[in-house]
Design an enzyme around this catalytic site. Structure first.
Site, PDB file in Angstrom:
ATOM      1  CG  ASP A  69      63.592  15.569 -11.307  1.00 16.23           C
ATOM      2  OD1 ASP A  69      63.900  16.662 -11.951  1.00 16.23           O
ATOM      3  OD2 ASP A  69      64.487  14.603 -11.912  1.00 16.23           O
ATOM      4  CE1 TYR A  82      65.512   4.445  -5.896  1.00 14.60           C
ATOM      5  CE2 TYR A  82      63.973   2.688  -6.287  1.00 14.60           C
ATOM      6  CZ  TYR A  82      65.024   3.226  -6.621  1.00 14.60           C
ATOM      7  OH  TYR A  82      66.026   2.724  -7.786  1.00 14.60           O
ATOM      8  NE  ARG A  85      63.498  10.779 -13.235  1.00 13.15           N
ATOM      9  CZ  ARG A  85      64.096  10.914 -14.553  1.00 13.15           C
ATOM     10  NH1 ARG A  85      63.510  12.058 -15.106  1.00 13.15           N
ATOM     11  NH2 ARG A  85      64.791  10.042 -15.066  1.00 13.15           N
ATOM     12  CG  ASP A 114      67.747  10.209 -11.519  1.00 11.93           C
ATOM     13  OD1 ASP A 114      68.323   9.735 -12.495  1.00 11.93           O
ATOM     14  OD2 ASP A 114      66.405  10.303 -11.624  1.00 11.93           O
TER      15      ASP A 114
END
Length: 305
Positions: A92, A78, A183, A50
């Site tokens: 987000d 991540y 997310r 993203d």
């Protein structure tokens, strides 16, 4: 009338670049910039980050693009910062605030919540995603104020650990299967804690066997006197597969697409069946499937140079 200056012809460039994608740039825009610096004919990335996310974006050039699918299927790791107490439209920082709640959670409650999401789970894809419905991306419906029913999909959270907690910011490290939306994981953790949440920051640090240790920024790439020297070889994408080294004659037959019976050949054959990387004189020829009775079936071949 002045003729337009001719564009510089693109070069055949092969290899893998481990780019540290900056915040605010789409994966495709990062690819275009790197491709321009390399003056490469062909390039592709191996899974979108993203725009608000940063970190490891492996870019494939030339022959490496034949193997980019392997990284699309690979597990990824991540580091994420979850902002507890605030829910947004996108899950987000790019969305608008939907609701704000008080945050009053303990470390014990956080650990208990994280434990609920380890292993195989079902995850509902977010409306703000590129998944298609009737040929139209979900985010397009979301921008029109339309919310569609989405079926939960199975994903696997291989690892989920607490890195730091300083209320309301919760930092976690997650290793997950393809198709996982971090997310959504952040939102679900917030829901499990009763306070809601959104993702404040997201950084990818590993894709398959590729790690962040050798990443390079766009600025470093653009300033480098010999940017192609920064490329890893094509087989950097294939390091998890066992290797087979072929003789001269077998290599010729392999590159012609022939299946090879290696049982009676003077070739070391891996014990496990499945995908292998194939070499001749130390040079990658492509990938193949090692089948029963030591049959080597060509899969994807490197173009002869």
């Amino acid at each position: 009338m002045n003729a337009r200056p001719q564009k510089k012809p693109r070069d055949p460039v092969d290899g893998v670049l481990l780019l540290d994608k900056p915040v605010g740039l789409s994966s495709n825009d990062a690819l275009i910039k790197a491709k321009r610096v390399m003056n490469a004919k062909k390039a592709g990335h191996t899974g979108t980050l993203d725009p608000f996310a940063t970190g490891l974006l492996p870019l494939c050039f030339g022959e490496a693009t034949k193997f980019s699918q392997d990284l699309l299927e690979a597990d990824k790791t991540y580091e994420a910062t979850v902002h507890l107490g605030i829910m947004t439209t996108t899950g987000d920082t790019e969305g608008e605030t939907l609701e704000t709640r008080e945050v009053d959670v303990t470390l014990e409650q956080i650990e208990a919540a994280l434990a609920r999401f380890r292993g195989p789970i079902l995850q509902v894809p977010p409306m703000y995603s590129a998944l298609k419905r009737d040929g139209k991306a979900l985010y397009e419906y979301a921008r029109e104020g339309i919310t569609l029913e989405r079926e939960a999909r199975p994903v696997t959270i291989h690892g989920l650990e607490l890195v730091d907690y300083a209320a309301p910011m919760l930092k976690i490290r997650v290793t997950c299967s393809k198709g996982t939306y971090v997310r959504v994981l952040g939102e679900d953790i917030g829901a499990a804690l009763g306070c809601g949440a959104h993702l404040n920051a997201l950084r990818r640090i590993q894709v398959g066997t590729l790690t962040a240790a050798r990443m390079i920024t766009l600025e470093e790439l653009q300033a480098h006197p010999d940017p192609r020297s920064l490329l890893d070889p094509v087989d950097a994408l294939l390091s998890s597969f066992p290797s087979v080294e072929l003789t001269d004659e077998l290599a010729k037959r392999f590159l012609n697409g022939q299946r090879l019976a290696l049982g009676k050949e003077s070739v070391m054959v891996p014990q496990a069946l499945g995908r292998v990387r194939v070499y001749h004189a130390g040079k990658l020829l492509g990938t193949a499937n090692l089948q029963e009775y030591a049959i080597l079936a060509p899969e994807r071949l490197i173009a002869a140079t």
